[in-house]
Design a protein around this motif. Structure first.
Motif, PDB file in Angstrom:
ATOM      1  N   ARG A 119      65.661   3.045  -7.427  1.00 39.88           N
ATOM      2  CA  ARG A 119      65.319   4.364  -7.868  1.00 39.88           C
ATOM      3  C   ARG A 119      65.276   4.604  -9.360  1.00 39.88           C
ATOM      4  N   GLY A 120      66.332   4.096 -10.184  1.00 42.58           N
ATOM      5  CA  GLY A 120      66.354   4.200 -11.383  1.00 42.58           C
ATOM      6  C   GLY A 120      65.190   3.478 -12.263  1.00 42.58           C
ATOM      7  N   LEU A 121      64.903   2.432 -11.733  1.00 39.66           N
ATOM      8  CA  LEU A 121      63.600   2.034 -12.004  1.00 39.66           C
ATOM      9  C   LEU A 121      62.036   2.666 -11.979  1.00 39.66           C
ATOM     10  N   ILE A 122      62.374   3.505 -10.993  1.00 43.24           N
ATOM     11  CA  ILE A 122      61.121   4.226 -10.444  1.00 43.24           C
ATOM     12  C   ILE A 122      61.050   5.502 -11.452  1.00 43.24           C
ATOM     13  N   GLY A 123      62.282   5.905 -11.561  1.00 43.38           N
ATOM     14  CA  GLY A 123      62.474   7.158 -12.621  1.00 43.38           C
ATOM     15  C   GLY A 123      61.861   7.075 -13.838  1.00 43.38           C
ATOM     16  N   GLU A 124      62.265   5.464 -14.221  1.00 44.40           N
ATOM     17  CA  GLU A 124      61.894   5.427 -15.732  1.00 44.40           C
ATOM     18  C   GLU A 124      60.437   4.866 -15.563  1.00 44.40           C
ATOM     19  N   GLY A 125      59.624   4.924 -14.721  1.00 45.99           N
ATOM     20  CA  GLY A 125      58.316   4.547 -14.753  1.00 45.99           C
ATOM     21  C   GLY A 125      58.284   3.025 -14.726  1.00 45.99           C
ATOM     22  N   ARG A 126      59.288   2.313 -14.146  1.00 47.15           N
ATOM     23  CA  ARG A 126      59.254   0.763 -14.341  1.00 47.15           C
ATOM     24  C   ARG A 126      59.136   0.226 -13.055  1.00 47.15           C
ATOM     25  N   CYS A 127      58.393   0.695 -12.122  1.00 49.72           N
ATOM     26  CA  CYS A 127      58.000   0.169 -10.690  1.00 49.72           C
ATOM     27  C   CYS A 127      56.662   0.833 -10.281  1.00 49.72           C
ATOM     28  N   ASP A 128      55.639   0.055 -10.438  1.00 45.07           N
ATOM     29  CA  ASP A 128      54.399   0.666  -9.544  1.00 45.07           C
ATOM     30  C   ASP A 128      53.961  -0.492  -8.437  1.00 45.07           C
ATOM     31  N   ALA A 129      54.715  -1.501  -8.157  1.00 44.12           N
ATOM     32  CA  ALA A 129      54.713  -2.269  -7.064  1.00 44.12           C
ATOM     33  C   ALA A 129      55.817  -3.038  -6.497  1.00 44.12           C
ATOM     34  N   PHE A 130      55.879  -3.632  -5.297  1.00 44.39           N
ATOM     35  CA  PHE A 130      57.162  -4.216  -4.912  1.00 44.39           C
ATOM     36  C   PHE A 130      56.593  -5.605  -4.260  1.00 44.39           C
ATOM     37  N   ILE A 131      57.408  -6.531  -4.803  1.00 41.61           N
ATOM     38  CA  ILE A 131      57.149  -8.214  -4.295  1.00 41.61           C
ATOM     39  C   ILE A 131      58.455  -8.420  -3.644  1.00 41.61           C
ATOM     40  N   ARG A 144      61.327   1.833   2.337  1.00 40.79           N
ATOM     41  CA  ARG A 144      61.466   3.212   2.428  1.00 40.79           C
ATOM     42  C   ARG A 144      61.155   3.808   1.428  1.00 40.79           C
ATOM     43  N   LEU A 145      61.611   3.243   0.306  1.00 40.92           N
ATOM     44  CA  LEU A 145      61.015   3.934  -1.132  1.00 40.92           C
ATOM     45  C   LEU A 145      59.623   3.657  -1.510  1.00 40.92           C
ATOM     46  N   ALA A 146      58.920   2.556  -0.755  1.00 41.22           N
ATOM     47  CA  ALA A 146      57.681   2.660  -1.046  1.00 41.22           C
ATOM     48  C   ALA A 146      56.787   3.675  -0.274  1.00 41.22           C
ATOM     49  N   LYS A 147      57.352   4.207   0.750  1.00 47.57           N
ATOM     50  CA  LYS A 147      56.765   5.343   1.672  1.00 47.57           C
ATOM     51  C   LYS A 147      57.108   6.547   0.850  1.00 47.57           C
ATOM     52  N   GLU A 148      58.348   6.689   0.109  1.00 49.71           N
ATOM     53  CA  GLU A 148      58.675   7.967  -0.254  1.00 49.71           C
ATOM     54  C   GLU A 148      57.811   8.065  -1.540  1.00 49.71           C
ATOM     55  N   PHE A 149      57.720   6.882  -2.338  1.00 43.14           N
ATOM     56  CA  PHE A 149      56.985   7.278  -3.555  1.00 43.14           C
ATOM     57  C   PHE A 149      55.637   6.742  -3.512  1.00 43.14           C
ATOM     58  N   ALA A 150      55.070   6.274  -2.497  1.00 39.19           N
ATOM     59  CA  ALA A 150      53.694   5.750  -2.359  1.00 39.19           C
ATOM     60  C   ALA A 150      53.359   4.868  -3.327  1.00 39.19           C
ATOM     61  N   ILE A 151      54.422   3.700  -3.278  1.00 38.03           N
ATOM     62  CA  ILE A 151      54.204   2.384  -4.153  1.00 38.03           C
ATOM     63  C   ILE A 151      53.843   1.212  -3.112  1.00 38.03           C
ATOM     64  N   PRO A 152      52.908   0.590  -3.546  1.00 38.40           N
ATOM     65  CA  PRO A 152      52.334  -0.680  -2.839  1.00 38.40           C
ATOM     66  C   PRO A 152      53.103  -1.894  -2.889  1.00 38.40           C
ATOM     67  N   GLY A 153      53.119  -2.665  -2.032  1.00 39.67           N
ATOM     68  CA  GLY A 153      53.778  -4.007  -2.229  1.00 39.67           C
ATOM     69  C   GLY A 153      53.325  -4.928  -1.225  1.00 39.67           C
ATOM     70  N   GLN A 154      54.072  -6.100  -1.397  1.00 41.98           N
ATOM     71  CA  GLN A 154      54.065  -7.408  -0.418  1.00 41.98           C
ATOM     72  C   GLN A 154      55.251  -7.946  -0.081  1.00 41.98           C
ATOM     73  N   VAL A 155      55.254  -8.630   0.835  1.00 37.87           N
ATOM     74  CA  VAL A 155      56.672  -9.110   1.485  1.00 37.87           C
ATOM     75  C   VAL A 155      56.178 -10.720   1.828  1.00 37.87           C
TER      76      VAL A 155
END
Ligand code: FES
Length: 262
Positions: free
Chosen positions: A181-193, A206-217
């Motif tokens: 959440r801290g990283l998202i707040g600082e604009g340092r997360c535009d995708a998850f891997i 959960r966070l991907a859904k809340e903030f509409a962030i794409p990602g891959q697992v």
């Protein structure tokens, strides 16, 4: 995909649990991409008979030197057999297999979260992300600091590493969520891997859904054939509300973070 006898260059102890295998291979094998894997035919340790090939995710690749690298944990007959390999020995590798990570050029700040053997799967991302002009903040999780692997690889590429461990009580989902959440707040997360932990994957979903962030697992799964024939690696996915079965070895092992049921 090729099946070939690669030549072992080194097979070294990393720590109490992990070994690092580097092998010279064909040009084709050295086209492997982050997230893809190989099926290794493990030598027989004395008194034991590993039956199937072992899926091993790509830890590193050098197309110029024609080398592939694997990081493996010695856990059973197969990996005990791999542990016997010495420089100059031949090891039967089949690959590269599966669908790896796709780094969208629009992703400039990637958060990579890995644990256990998943740390090996994430390792080649550091180089690929740098080539794409992206920065990675890697949250690397392990039982204790001495079992953290891949940290140096990320740091060598100029990426940020945050170590989280059980022994320091920093690896729990609540703390990981707080950090992200801290990283998202600082604009340092535009995708998850991510790879290696269902609990931490669910936090990211959960966070991907809340903030509409794409990602891959990258999913870890028992495999037999590794080439889509036996269906022993089937998992369920939620595609737009519909439950769909897919073969991890063939359709993955990398999937859309939001679709994977973990
Ligand atoms: Fe055989 Fe995936 S391991 S289909």
């Amino acid at each position: 995909m090729v099946s070939e006898l690669a030549v072992v260059i080194t097979n070294e102890v990393v720590n109490d649990e992990y070994r690092h295998l580097v092998a010279r291979c064909s040009k084709q094998a050295a086209t492997a991409a982050p997230g893809q894997f190989f099926q290794l035919l493990c030598p027989q340790p004395p008194g034991e008979t590993p039956f199937l090939r072992r899926p091993m995710s790509l830890y590193g690749v050098d197309p110029v030197k024609q080398q592939v690298e694997f990081l493996y944990k010695v856990t059973g007959a197969g990996t005990r057999g791999l542990d016997m390999l010495q420089s100059g020995d031949r090891v039967d590798i089949m690959g590269p297999l599966g669908v790896g990570f796709t780094l969208n050029p629009a992703w400039t700040n990637i958060v990579a979260v890995g644990r256990g053997a998943g740390l090996a799967t994430l390792a080649p991302l550091a180089k690929a992300a740098k080539e794409n002009g992206a920065h990675v903040t890697a949250l690397l999780s392990a039982r204790s600091p001495d079992l953290l692997v891949s940290a140096e690889l990320f740091q060598r590429q100029g990426m940020t590493v945050i170590s989280i461990t059980d022994s320091e009580a920093t690896s729990g989902p609540a703390n990981v969520e707080r950090i992200i959440r801290g990283l998202i707040g600082e604009g340092r997360c535009d995708a998850f891997i991510t790879c290696g932990s269902s609990r931490l994957t669910r936090v990211q979903q959960r966070l991907a859904k809340e903030f509409a962030i794409p990602g891959q697992v990258a999913l870890e799964q028992q495999m037999a054939c590794g080439i889509g024939l036996c269906y022993c690696c089937v998992r369920d996915f939620n595609i737009d509300g519909e439950i769909v079965s897919r073969r991890v070895c063939w359709d993955g092992p990398v999937f859309d973070l939001r679709e994977a049921l973990v």
